[in-house]
Each structure stands twice: as C-alpha cells, then as structure tokens.
Design an enzyme around this catalytic site. Structure first.
Site, mmCIF file in Angstrom:
data_model
loop_
_atom_site.group_PDB
_atom_site.id
_atom_site.type_symbol
_atom_site.label_atom_id
_atom_site.label_comp_id
_atom_site.label_asym_id
_atom_site.label_seq_id
_atom_site.Cartn_x
_atom_site.Cartn_y
_atom_site.Cartn_z
ATOM 1 N N LYS A 203 -13.206 156.259 59.211
ATOM 2 C CA LYS A 203 -14.054 155.938 58.057
ATOM 3 C C LYS A 203 -13.512 156.617 56.795
ATOM 4 O O LYS A 203 -13.245 157.827 56.802
ATOM 5 C CB LYS A 203 -15.486 156.409 58.344
ATOM 6 C CG LYS A 203 -16.443 155.994 57.261
ATOM 7 C CD LYS A 203 -17.838 156.520 57.516
ATOM 8 C CE LYS A 203 -18.669 156.293 56.267
ATOM 9 N NZ LYS A 203 -19.879 157.095 56.267
ATOM 10 N N CYS B 94 -12.034 123.905 56.356
ATOM 11 C CA CYS B 94 -13.269 124.171 55.599
ATOM 12 C C CYS B 94 -13.438 125.664 55.348
ATOM 13 O O CYS B 94 -14.294 126.050 54.555
ATOM 14 C CB CYS B 94 -14.500 123.704 56.386
ATOM 15 S SG CYS B 94 -14.478 121.980 56.811
ATOM 16 N N PRO C 14 -1.849 134.859 55.180
ATOM 17 C CA PRO C 14 -1.135 133.588 55.381
ATOM 18 C C PRO C 14 -1.986 132.418 54.887
ATOM 19 O O PRO C 14 -3.201 132.395 55.130
ATOM 20 C CB PRO C 14 -0.940 133.512 56.895
ATOM 21 C CG PRO C 14 -1.835 134.535 57.484
ATOM 22 C CD PRO C 14 -2.140 135.556 56.432
ATOM 23 N N ASN D 277 -16.451 137.035 51.884
ATOM 24 C CA ASN D 277 -17.010 136.209 50.804
ATOM 25 C C ASN D 277 -18.324 135.582 51.262
ATOM 26 O O ASN D 277 -18.775 135.805 52.387
ATOM 27 C CB ASN D 277 -15.993 135.140 50.378
ATOM 28 C CG ASN D 277 -15.587 134.279 51.540
ATOM 29 O OD1 ASN D 277 -16.399 133.571 52.116
ATOM 30 N ND2 ASN D 277 -14.318 134.368 51.930
ATOM 31 N N PHE E 150 -10.183 121.934 51.351
ATOM 32 C CA PHE E 150 -11.355 122.080 50.491
ATOM 33 C C PHE E 150 -10.945 122.882 49.262
ATOM 34 O O PHE E 150 -10.027 123.691 49.336
ATOM 35 C CB PHE E 150 -12.476 122.829 51.230
ATOM 36 C CG PHE E 150 -13.397 121.907 51.966
ATOM 37 C CD1 PHE E 150 -12.971 121.260 53.122
ATOM 38 C CD2 PHE E 150 -14.689 121.671 51.515
ATOM 39 C CE1 PHE E 150 -13.815 120.396 53.806
ATOM 40 C CE2 PHE E 150 -15.542 120.816 52.189
ATOM 41 C CZ PHE E 150 -15.103 120.176 53.330
HETATM 42 N N1 CTP Z 1 -6.983 128.113 52.910
HETATM 43 C C1 CTP Z 1 -6.309 128.457 54.048
HETATM 44 N N2 CTP Z 1 -5.733 129.695 54.164
HETATM 45 C C2 CTP Z 1 -5.806 130.588 53.173
HETATM 46 C C3 CTP Z 1 -6.510 130.249 51.994
HETATM 47 C C4 CTP Z 1 -7.091 129.009 51.894
HETATM 48 O O1 CTP Z 1 -6.246 127.633 54.969
HETATM 49 N N3 CTP Z 1 -5.252 131.773 53.304
HETATM 50 C C5 CTP Z 1 -7.568 126.765 52.775
HETATM 51 C C6 CTP Z 1 -9.069 126.726 52.709
HETATM 52 O O2 CTP Z 1 -9.622 126.546 53.995
HETATM 53 C C7 CTP Z 1 -9.309 125.515 51.807
HETATM 54 C C8 CTP Z 1 -8.140 125.569 50.859
HETATM 55 O O3 CTP Z 1 -7.121 126.270 51.535
HETATM 56 O O4 CTP Z 1 -9.207 124.318 52.530
HETATM 57 C C9 CTP Z 1 -8.466 126.273 49.593
HETATM 58 O O5 CTP Z 1 -7.282 126.420 48.875
HETATM 59 P P1 CTP Z 1 -6.947 127.712 48.053
HETATM 60 O O6 CTP Z 1 -5.710 127.435 47.288
HETATM 61 O O7 CTP Z 1 -6.955 128.938 48.842
HETATM 62 O O8 CTP Z 1 -8.181 127.738 47.163
HETATM 63 P P2 CTP Z 1 -8.592 128.923 46.336
HETATM 64 O O9 CTP Z 1 -8.729 130.149 47.177
HETATM 65 O O10 CTP Z 1 -9.775 128.475 45.587
HETATM 66 O O11 CTP Z 1 -7.265 129.048 45.468
HETATM 67 P P3 CTP Z 1 -7.127 129.556 44.009
HETATM 68 O O12 CTP Z 1 -7.771 130.892 44.059
HETATM 69 O O13 CTP Z 1 -5.670 129.574 43.814
HETATM 70 O O14 CTP Z 1 -7.861 128.519 43.207
#
Ligand code: CTP
Length: 415
Positions: free
Chosen positions: A296, A281, A312, A217, A330
């Site tokens: 590949k 974060c 996870p 991302n 976040f």
């Molecule tokens: N996070 C994490 N591990 C993951 C996914 C996210 O630790 N596998 C943490 C990120 O670092 C951030 C927070 O979770 O602090 C974001 O929450 P999340 O629910 O993943 O947000 P989105 O991806 O925006 O979720 P959704 O798509 O459900 O809105």
C-alpha cells in the site's frame, strides 16, 4: 445479402395475439395492427374493459379483419374461439399498450379477465410494451414486477423516453408501432447469425497503482452486455470478455472476466481466430501505471507523481490482423462526434463505428439509455435515444446488414 433481405418479411403468417389494455396509447393499436399485417402477420386482438374506454372494438375489428375478443365469459366468443384456443393459436402475445396495472396482474398470475387468463394459459412468448407515466414506471412496485416478469422470460419492448400524454418527460412512453414491429422482426431473426461467432468486450478495465487502488472509468458495461444479448438472440455463438461490472451474465453467452487492459487483450487474442464479428464495447483504460507497487502506498509526500504508459490498443490490434474479423468499434466523444468518430473508423481500419456523445444528462456511461451515431466508410445513420437493450438490437441489425454485405462474410462462404 439475400439472407438479410429475407428478414424484412419474416412475420409472414406468424400468429400474433395483440392484447390492448387501458392506456391513452391504445389509439396507437390501430396503426400497430396495420403495420403487423403489412409485415405479413396474422393478428387477433384481445381488449380489456379499460381499453374499450379509449378505442372501440369495432375499430380494431375493421383494421384486423377479425372478430375482436373482449370478455372471458361470453358464450358466443367462447364458441367461436375460446380463451384456451386463443392461448394455443398465438405464437406471440404482444401486450401493447401494457399498463402498470396489467404488469402487476401478470406478475402475480391473476386470471380475472380474458387477456390475463390467456397469458396464464399460453406457452407462447409474451412480450410487453409498457405505457405509463414516468413516475408509475419508476415506482418500486412496477420496477419489481418488471424484474420479476423479465426473470421468467417475459420480454419487454421499451418503454421509450419522451414527452408523455400527461405533459411529463421521461421513461414510460410506448414505443411507436414501427419500432414494435422492428423489435418483433428481431425476435424472428433468431437464426440470422447461427453458425457465426461474435466476440464482444464490455465494461471498464482496472489498472493497479497498488494492491488497493486502481485507475478506471465510469463504464457500467450495460451497452456491451445488451449487445451480447442481442447477438445471442440472433443465434450467434457469443463470447463476452468483461471488465469488472455489477451485471448478471447474459444467458447462453460464454463470459470471461478480466480486470486489466492486458488481460482483456490476451483473452481477445486467444479467441480471435474463431471470430466472425468483433465488437469492442469496452472502455479500456488508455494508460496504466508503469510501476504498480506490491504494498500500500503511504502518504509521505505533499505531491505524488505516477508515471503512466499506454495500454495495448485491442481494437487496433484486431483490425490489423492479416485476416481480421468484421470489426466494430465504439467512440465516446464530448464534441465533434461525427468528425472524431469517422477519423477513428479510418485510422483504426474498422468496418463500423458506433459513436455516442458523452456529457449529456441521462445518456452514456452509467445510465440506462443512450443514443448512437453509427458510421461506416460510405454512410452513417442516427439511432435516437432509447433504452440500451433496444438500442443494442438496432445496432446489431445494422452490424448484421453490413457484415452480410462485406467481403469478410463472403470470404467465409464455401465456394
Ligand atoms: N479500445 C481498445 N483498446 C484500448 C482502447 C480502446 O480496444 N486500449 C477500443 C474501445 O473498446 C472502443 C474504441 O477502442 O471500441 C475506442 O477508441 P479509442 O481511440 O480508445 O477512443 P478514445 O479512448 O475515446 O480515444 P481518444 O482518447 O484518442 O479519443
């Protein structure tokens, strides 16, 4: 709690030399001097010749209650307190406003007026609050001077974003006096998190499809790195677990590089038991390919189907531990920011969540600035748009405040 409140008055008797250079923002120096004195600081003012075109020494003398210093070769001033004494007296030199010209002088060691000479002659921490037109701030020469000064340990407060005196909009505005005072207070809070360990995740993760391609991302990691630096400045022992980014590792921060969500999770779990505050974060990929291949992928078919599985959720796993640290998440949302963020706070059982609106020009992923809505179970606060390092400091101040009030901090205290 008491420890936090002590921080509010921590400029008491600090010797702050305020350097005022010639920009329109010089008029804000009057309020700045007043605010610094209200916080308990002792302030001496040095003005450049250009600054005196905008504001008179008499005004600053009246608000500082001290003689204002303006020239290098003034026998009377040198007799009262010469440039070397001023350089020694200062614990901090705050240059606000700092023009592009003064940054250039500092970056090249000029000593042709009182302020630049004091800056060369001092061992005090120099802090710069730039104020200039946004084109001048973005000019290659200014940016190189900025990098050069930062690499020597000169600190920058701002510049901020907004409407400028010239009518343009952009980065270059001097921070408001109150913001500058709060940044200074952060510097004096150095020891606030001493003895407390902070674990931070930052950047994106990469989930392999084959040895060449991956899913990832737009996260630049800047916010996480700025948070790590802010925590380190407060004296915390900081561990940063970082996905792949193009950033310099912050000084005195243990940095562990990982690539996938699984590696990030394993690194977090292996450090979590020593952690007092966990700040997630990172923009962790939510899904990964179930069957990455070891060769590949060739384009053989018109359509390609890739099956993904959930990675996870590191933040949830940490928050669900039997003895979790103070846990901060976040949230990046395109709409209904407060609603989704509060839902995430409760669902993931977090102590605090920092939410930002994505999709706005100039903020969020990949950009140098951001704005946050910080939410906890019983309240919320908006941190307006500014440069990520400054935003990180403000966020850290809030985290510290809530951490010291929480049972998680009290649990760690000897009875
Ligand atoms: N996070 C994490 N591990 C993951 C996914 C996210 O630790 N596998 C943490 C990120 O670092 C951030 C927070 O979770 O602090 C974001 O929450 P999340 O629910 O993943 O947000 P989105 O991806 O925006 O979720 P959704 O798509 O459900 O809105």
């Amino acid at each position: 709690m008491g420890q936090y409140h002590d921080m509010q008055h921590n400029l008491t008797q600090k010797h702050i030399l305020l350097g005022v250079t010639g920009g329109i923002a010089a008029y804000k120096s009057v309020e700045l001097v007043r605010r610094l004195r209200e916080s308990g600081a002792e302030v001496r003012v040095v003005m450049t010749a250009a600054a005196q075109e905008f504001i008179t020494p008499l005004t600053l003398q009246a608000v500082s209650g001290q003689r204002v210093y303006t020239t290098l070769l003034d026998s009377e001033n040198e007799f009262a307190m010469g440039h070397i004494e001023l350089a020694r007296w200062a614990e901090f030199i705050l240059i606000a406003p700092a023009t592009a010209d003064f940054l250039a002088k500092l970056a090249y060691g000029h000593a042709n007026d009182l302020l630049s000479t004091i800056c060369l002659a001092t061992t005090a921490q120099i802090i710069v609050a730039p104020a200039m037109n946004q084109q001048m701030w973005n000019a290659r020469s200014t940016q190189e001077n900025y990098q050069r000064l930062q690499s020597w340990g000169v600190r920058f407060f701002g510049p901020g974003h907004g409407l400028q005196a010239c009518g343009e909009q952009g980065l270059g505005r001097m921070l408001e006096p109150l913001e500058l005072v709060s940044c200074l207070q952060t510097l004096f809070q150095r020891g606030t998190l001493e003895g407390h360990s902070v674990l931070i995740t930052a950047g994106p993760t990469r989930e392999a499809l084959d040895p060449i391609r991956f899913i990832s991302n737009r996260s630049s990691g800047r916010m996480g790195y700025a948070v790590a630096e802010a925590a380190q400045l407060l004296g915390a022992q900081v561990t940063l677990i970082s996905g792949p980014v193009c950033l310099t590792v912050p000084l005195n921060v243990d940095t562990i590089s990982v690539s996938t969500a699984q590696e990030m999770r394993d690194a977090v779990i292996s450090h979590i038991h020593q952690t007092a505050i966990f700040i997630a974060c990172a923009a962790v990929a939510d899904y990964r390919p179930v069957h990455p291949v070891d060769h590949k992928l060739k384009k053989q078919t018109e359509f390609l189907e890739i099956i993904l599985e959930r990675t996870p959720d590191i933040l949830s796993e940490v928050a669900q531990l039997s003895n979790p640290p103070f846990t901060v998440g976040f949230a990046a949302e395109t709409h209904d920011l407060a609603h989704y963020a509060r839902d995430k706070l409760l669902r993931k059982n977090l102590d605090l969540i920092a939410a930002n609106q994505v999709g706005l020009p100039g903020t969020g992923f990949e950009s140098a600035e951001n704005a946050l809505k910080v939410i906890w179970k019983t309240g919320e606060i908006d941190l307006p748009r500014c440069a990520k390092p400054l935003l990180a400091k403000q966020l850290l101040n809030l985290i510290v405040e809530h951490y010291f009030q929480s049972s998680k901090f009290n649990r760690l205290q000897p009875s």
